[in-house]
Write an enzyme that holds these catalytic residues in place. Structure first.
Site, PDB file in Angstrom:
ATOM      1  N   ASP A 129     -15.957  -7.735   5.993  1.00  0.00           N
ATOM      2  CA  ASP A 129     -15.120  -7.467   4.829  1.00  0.00           C
ATOM      3  C   ASP A 129     -13.961  -8.439   4.697  1.00  0.00           C
ATOM      4  O   ASP A 129     -13.261  -8.469   3.687  1.00  0.00           O
ATOM      5  CB  ASP A 129     -14.592  -6.030   4.851  1.00  0.00           C
ATOM      6  CG  ASP A 129     -13.752  -5.713   6.082  1.00  0.00           C
ATOM      7  OD1 ASP A 129     -13.350  -6.645   6.819  1.00  0.00           O
ATOM      8  OD2 ASP A 129     -13.473  -4.519   6.303  1.00  0.00           O
ATOM      9  N   HIS A 134     -10.660  -6.645   8.231  1.00  0.00           N
ATOM     10  CA  HIS A 134     -10.480  -5.998   9.522  1.00  0.00           C
ATOM     11  C   HIS A 134     -10.949  -6.900  10.670  1.00  0.00           C
ATOM     12  O   HIS A 134     -12.031  -7.484  10.579  1.00  0.00           O
ATOM     13  CB  HIS A 134     -11.245  -4.677   9.565  1.00  0.00           C
ATOM     14  CG  HIS A 134     -10.761  -3.693   8.556  1.00  0.00           C
ATOM     15  ND1 HIS A 134     -11.362  -3.538   7.317  1.00  0.00           N
ATOM     16  CD2 HIS A 134      -9.705  -2.836   8.587  1.00  0.00           C
ATOM     17  CE1 HIS A 134     -10.705  -2.604   6.639  1.00  0.00           C
ATOM     18  NE2 HIS A 134      -9.704  -2.172   7.381  1.00  0.00           N
ATOM     19  N   SER A 179      -5.643   1.067   9.420  1.00  0.00           N
ATOM     20  CA  SER A 179      -6.917   0.724  10.048  1.00  0.00           C
ATOM     21  C   SER A 179      -6.805  -0.413  11.055  1.00  0.00           C
ATOM     22  O   SER A 179      -7.611  -0.507  11.978  1.00  0.00           O
ATOM     23  CB  SER A 179      -7.942   0.351   8.972  1.00  0.00           C
ATOM     24  OG  SER A 179      -7.454  -0.693   8.146  1.00  0.00           O
ATOM     25  N   ASN A 239      -2.068  -1.433   3.133  1.00  0.00           N
ATOM     26  CA  ASN A 239      -2.795  -0.725   2.072  1.00  0.00           C
ATOM     27  C   ASN A 239      -1.962  -0.596   0.800  1.00  0.00           C
ATOM     28  O   ASN A 239      -2.511  -0.540  -0.298  1.00  0.00           O
ATOM     29  CB  ASN A 239      -3.236   0.650   2.569  1.00  0.00           C
ATOM     30  CG  ASN A 239      -4.371   0.554   3.569  1.00  0.00           C
ATOM     31  OD1 ASN A 239      -5.369  -0.113   3.333  1.00  0.00           O
ATOM     32  ND2 ASN A 239      -4.209   1.195   4.707  1.00  0.00           N
ATOM     33  N   GLY A 296      -6.697   3.583   6.172  1.00  0.00           N
ATOM     34  CA  GLY A 296      -6.366   3.853   4.787  1.00  0.00           C
ATOM     35  C   GLY A 296      -4.950   4.339   4.556  1.00  0.00           C
ATOM     36  O   GLY A 296      -4.542   4.552   3.409  1.00  0.00           O
TER      37      GLY A 296
END
Length: 228
Positions: free
Chosen positions: A192, A195, A48, A111, A82
């Protein structure tokens, strides 16, 4: 017969002129074709952080890279939000076969870390991708990442060590931390906390650029003219 000679000469000159025009057109076509084929291909294999998660695709650092190169190179963004190193290792052989990249920018592992997967498994998957790329003749640049402190210092150390060890083992150029001078600045991170925002994307490109630029110069790309 005497009256026919000038006509023949005119016809000959016309034929010569036509051939010259055809040769010039063919040369122009061949030059443009060679130029198109000679453009190096950059393949970005990421998650991402390279897939422009939460922002417009046109704002992502990979798109900014393509714009900076100004069509001197083909940039293929194969990043998927992801994505783990397991998925990357499965997808890469087909992508290498399809695009025949000259440079592979490998940005995976984040991830794996967020899911608490064993660093040894991540290392094996990244090593597989590096070897696949190198066997195809591509240069590999490793884009490292870190994970939040709440995962514990021992796991973080084991995680980040993977990138450094691989860089040494395979003699790769390493960007130690893709989000250097970004991750701890709240105004550059989405809500979040993982990111980066659109405003952070030029800074990400600036983190990657010093590692990438020498390889671009090897490909004959004039990089200095394309920096803002």
């Amino acid at each position: 017969m005497k009256r026919g000679i000038p006509v023949a000469k005119r016809e000959l000159r016309g034929m010569v002129t036509a051939w010259l025009v055809l040769l010039i057109l063919a040369a122009c076509f061949n030059t443009s074709t060679v130029w198109a084929q000679a453009r190096p291909t950059l393949l970005v294999m990421g998650d991402s952080l390279s897939a422009a998660y939460g922002i417009e695709q046109t704002q992502g650092w990979v798109t900014l890279l393509a714009e900076r190169l100004d069509e001197q190179a083909k940039v293929v963004n194969a990043s998927i939000s992801g994505e783990t190193t397991i998925g990357g290792a499965q997808r890469l052989p087909a992508l290498v076969g399809q695009y025949d990249p000259d440079i592979v920018l490998l940005e995976l592992g984040g991830n794996d870390g967020l899911r608490g997967l064993p660093p040894g498994r991540m290392r094996a998957n990244l090593a597989e991708m590096i070897e696949t790329s190198q066997q195809a003749g591509a240069k590999v640049i490793l884009l490292g990442i870190d994970i939040p402190p709440n995962y514990g210092q021992a796991y973080r150390d084991a995680f980040t060590t993977v990138f450094h060890d691989l860089a040494v083992s395979y003699e790769l150029t390493l960007v130690p931390f893709l989000l250097e001078n970004i991750a701890l600045k709240r105004q550059l991170m989405q809500s979040d906390g993982i990111h980066p925002t659109a405003a952070a994307q030029p800074a990400i490109l600036d983190n990657v650029w010093p590692a990438l630029e020498p390889y671009l110069k090897q490909q004959g790309i004039e990089t200095a003219l394309n920096q803002e």
